[in-house]
Write an enzyme that holds these catalytic residues in place. Structure first.
Site, mmCIF file in Angstrom:
data_model
loop_
_atom_site.group_PDB
_atom_site.id
_atom_site.type_symbol
_atom_site.label_atom_id
_atom_site.label_comp_id
_atom_site.label_asym_id
_atom_site.label_seq_id
_atom_site.Cartn_x
_atom_site.Cartn_y
_atom_site.Cartn_z
ATOM 1 N N ASP A 21 5.523 -51.280 -24.605
ATOM 2 C CA ASP A 21 6.288 -50.435 -24.511
ATOM 3 C C ASP A 21 5.301 -49.505 -25.193
ATOM 4 O O ASP A 21 6.453 -49.523 -26.399
ATOM 5 C CB ASP A 21 7.887 -50.450 -24.161
ATOM 6 N N ASP A 98 -4.001 -54.947 -8.348
ATOM 7 C CA ASP A 98 -3.157 -55.818 -7.388
ATOM 8 C C ASP A 98 -3.077 -54.780 -6.108
ATOM 9 O O ASP A 98 -2.641 -53.883 -6.037
ATOM 10 C CB ASP A 98 -1.730 -55.628 -7.874
ATOM 11 N N ASP A 199 -2.207 -58.599 -2.474
ATOM 12 C CA ASP A 199 -0.653 -59.285 -1.588
ATOM 13 C C ASP A 199 -0.576 -59.147 -0.434
ATOM 14 O O ASP A 199 -0.510 -58.524 0.672
ATOM 15 C CB ASP A 199 0.713 -57.620 -1.842
ATOM 16 N N GLU A 277 -2.537 -63.792 -2.382
ATOM 17 C CA GLU A 277 -1.483 -64.589 -2.771
ATOM 18 C C GLU A 277 -1.573 -64.856 -1.003
ATOM 19 O O GLU A 277 -0.612 -64.917 -0.645
ATOM 20 C CB GLU A 277 -0.738 -63.124 -2.654
ATOM 21 N N HIS A 334 5.524 -63.479 -11.215
ATOM 22 C CA HIS A 334 6.638 -61.810 -11.417
ATOM 23 C C HIS A 334 7.552 -62.575 -10.066
ATOM 24 O O HIS A 334 8.689 -61.815 -9.457
ATOM 25 C CB HIS A 334 5.716 -61.167 -11.717
ATOM 26 N N ASP A 335 7.167 -63.171 -8.989
ATOM 27 C CA ASP A 335 8.124 -63.800 -8.867
ATOM 28 C C ASP A 335 8.887 -64.913 -8.483
ATOM 29 O O ASP A 335 9.722 -65.717 -7.472
ATOM 30 C CB ASP A 335 7.113 -63.926 -6.591
HETATM 31 C C1 GLC Z 1 4.213 -60.163 -2.132
HETATM 32 C C2 GLC Z 1 4.872 -59.323 -4.465
HETATM 33 C C3 GLC Z 1 6.169 -59.883 -4.286
HETATM 34 C C4 GLC Z 1 6.453 -58.349 -3.633
HETATM 35 C C5 GLC Z 1 5.919 -58.674 -2.052
HETATM 36 C C6 GLC Z 1 5.928 -57.330 -1.414
HETATM 37 O O1 GLC Z 1 4.463 -61.544 -2.957
HETATM 38 O O2 GLC Z 1 4.028 -60.564 -4.980
HETATM 39 O O3 GLC Z 1 6.955 -59.269 -5.535
HETATM 40 O O4 GLC Z 1 8.354 -58.051 -3.429
HETATM 41 O O5 GLC Z 1 4.731 -59.203 -2.106
HETATM 42 O O6 GLC Z 1 5.280 -56.648 -1.727
#
Ligand code: GLC
Length: 567
Positions: A21, A98, A199, A277, A334-335
């Protein structure tokens, strides 16, 4: 061997909201990232994957994009982004963005126009259908729960959304959608961005005739079943049901033509990379004409990483890759749960984290690290539901509350915290001061800070400590850079020991033996290796290549004088 940069690079994922930040408003930003570029360089990574930095109403924490060619005002401006890119490049750090292709935010001007009337020229940019028998067009679910269709009273039709209803799916069968999105892609590539992480690529198309799914249970029931499933059989059964529920909405063949087209767009700019992904190796195409990298997610889908698990994973994965395809390994993002929490045993978490890092950096393929793992950040399971920011956590909480038969209401918050994704997105812990040095005193960071920053889980303390996890990361990253076999070498498993994973990495200029003792027990091995051994690195000894390995030892030796036919 002359490999392209993305085959040699170690990627580091920055979750911009939580990284640094810079302006002290409780939210990470580019000013903050800029100030930490030297930290990243010194850590020894080569490339940054930036989670979405675009303007967004943040219903899905940025994965609901409202403008593909701009920067979220709370993160900075386009000028600041360009400065970040330039400064990163100046340090020889590449940057990939992304790219969310499947859907936009429901606040994106395209969608606002599309929903404004049935005859708007952008109507067909999204998937609009008439209802059936007073309900939605069919019985498809959104992956996050509830119907995949949202009724829009203004035009008396439904739109389709695979994710939240705030994320309407684009209609990729409309050439104008493609053209608009490829424009956005070129916009960033022209600016000098080095590629994209794509994504949710599997969800881009759904069958055109909208035939109904035939899963015999509802989405809620299946969630509950999955939660209860303990045995392998029960888990396999729930997986089959999930597959049958979403079979007409994911992984359709059309997506591969689209990815090939995107590859051609990206290939207009030399040296760029696409990372999907997805774990589906079909996205490699013929190894040269689709995505450059797809994550080896199966490697991380376990409770504890064991030698047998890795051997099986590598056997399956590497043998199936098409010629020319390059592997890509990761243990967190992050998931998903943080690797320290996910694979730890509660007793040796930090030792296990070291071995697992060594694994990711020594297996064949491009490694992806997730910000904060280098200091051993763990899942922070805060249970104050008013502080939840991930809608998925909130959804689980509400679902569990409506099932008092299943869990105590008090437990609901904890289980929802586990199921949600805030736990791995908390602010990066920079120092042992208020807010872990992420934001100044008196400012509340957008997500609660894990209080374990006061127990040494912070960058400043670990920088000062030679034996810290952070310094282990630095060392291992350096070892990787200095040993060509770790980048270019073929992987060859050795032995079947239950505690130690051993393998060779064989490159033209070097052959390395890697032994990772993944257990808490000292272990003697009887490995037959060709040639003479010379120690390259051990976490536990400074010399000697005796085949006795300390608990959680990471051991690398170079093999010299290997006969031609054995290398
Ligand atoms: C991907 C992202 C996730 C998001 C989903 C919908 O899986 O990594 O964080 O919620 O797509 O965009």
């Amino acid at each position: 061997m002359d490999l392209p940069w993305w085959q040699k690079a170690v990627f580091y994922q920055i979750y911009p909201r939580s990284f640094a930040d810079g302006n002290g408003d409780g939210i990470g930003d580019f000013q903050g990232i800029l100030a930490k570029l030297d930290y990243l360089k010194h850590l020894g990574i080569d490339a940054i994957w930036l989670s979405p930095h675009y303007p967004s109403p943040l219903f899905d924490c940025g994965y609901d994009v409202a403008d593909y060619c701009s920067v979220a005002p709370e993160y900075g401006t386009l000028e600041l982004f360009e400065q970040f890119l330039e400064e990163a490049h100046r340090r020889d750090l590449r940057v990939i963005l992304d790219l969310v292709l499947n859907h936009t935010s429901d606040q994106h001007p395209w969608f606002l126009e599309s929903r404004s009337s049935r005859d708007h020229p952008r109507r067909d940019w999204y998937i609009w259908r008439d209802g059936k028998n007073g309900g939605p067009p069919n019985n498809w679910y959104s992956t996050f729960g509830g119907s995949a269709w949202e009724y829009d009273p203004a035009t008396d039709q439904y739109y389709y959304h695979f994710f939240f209803k705030q994320q309407p799916d684009l209609n990729w069968r409309n050439p104008e959608v493609k053209a608009a999105m490829w424009d956005a892609v070129r916009f960033w590539l022209k600016m000098g961005v080095d590629g994209f992480r794509l994504d949710a690529v599997g969800t881009i198309f759904e069958v055109e005739d909208l035939r109904g799914q035939k899963a015999p249970v509802s989405h809620d029931e299946l969630l509950v079943m999955s939660y209860k499933a303990k045995t392998r059989e029960e888990q396999a059964q729930t997986e089959r049901l999930w597959h049958s529920m979403f079979k007409y909405q994911v992984d359709l063949p059309e997506v591969h033509d689209l990815m090939k087209e995107l590859r051609r767009v990206v290939d207009e700019f030399p040296g760029r990379v696409l990372v999907g992904e997805t774990e589906d190796i079909r996205f490699y195409g013929n190894g040269r004409d689709e995505l450059h990298l797809n994550f080896n997610f199966p490697l991380m889908e376990t409770r504890r990483i064991t030698p047998a698990w890795v051997r099986r994973n590598q056997r399956r994965r590497l043998s199936r890759l098409p010629d020319g395809a390059w592997p890509c390994n990761t243990l967190g993002n992050h998931d998903s749960p943080r690797m320290l929490s996910r694979f730890g045993d509660g007793e040796h978490d930090r030792e296990i984290a070291r071995v697992n890092l060594a694994l990711i950096l020594t297996l064949k393929g491009t490694p992806f690290l997730y910000n904060g793992e280098e200091i051993g950040m763990s899942d922070y399971l805060f249970t104050d539901v008013s502080k939840f920011r991930d809608q998925l956590g909130i959804f689980y909480y509400n679902l569990l509350k409506s099932h008092p038969d299943l869990v105590d209401p008090e437990e609901a918050a904890l289980i929802a915290a586990r199921g949600g994704r805030d736990k791995c997105r908390t602010p990066l812990q920079w120092e042992n001061t208020v807010n872990a040095g992420f934001s100044p005193e008196g400012v509340e960071p957008w997500l609660p800070v894990n209080p374990d920053y006061a127990q040494g889980v912070n960058v400043a303390d670990q920088e000062a400590d030679q034996g810290s996890l952070l310094n282990f990361y630095r060392t291992m990253l350096r070892i990787r850079r200095e040993n060509p076999a770790l980048m270019a070498g073929e992987y060859e498993p050795l032995g079947t020991d239950a505690a130690c994973l051993s393998f060779l990495r064989i490159a033209e200029e070097q052959t390395l033996l890697v032994v990772l003792n993944m257990s808490e027990k000292k272990r003697r091995l009887n490995l037959k290796v060709p040639g003479q051994m010379e120690l390259v690195f051990s976490s536990h000894r400074s010399q000697g290549t005796e085949m006795v390995f300390e608990p959680f030892e990471v051991f690398l030796a170079e093999l010299r004088g290997v006969p031609e036919n054995q290398a």
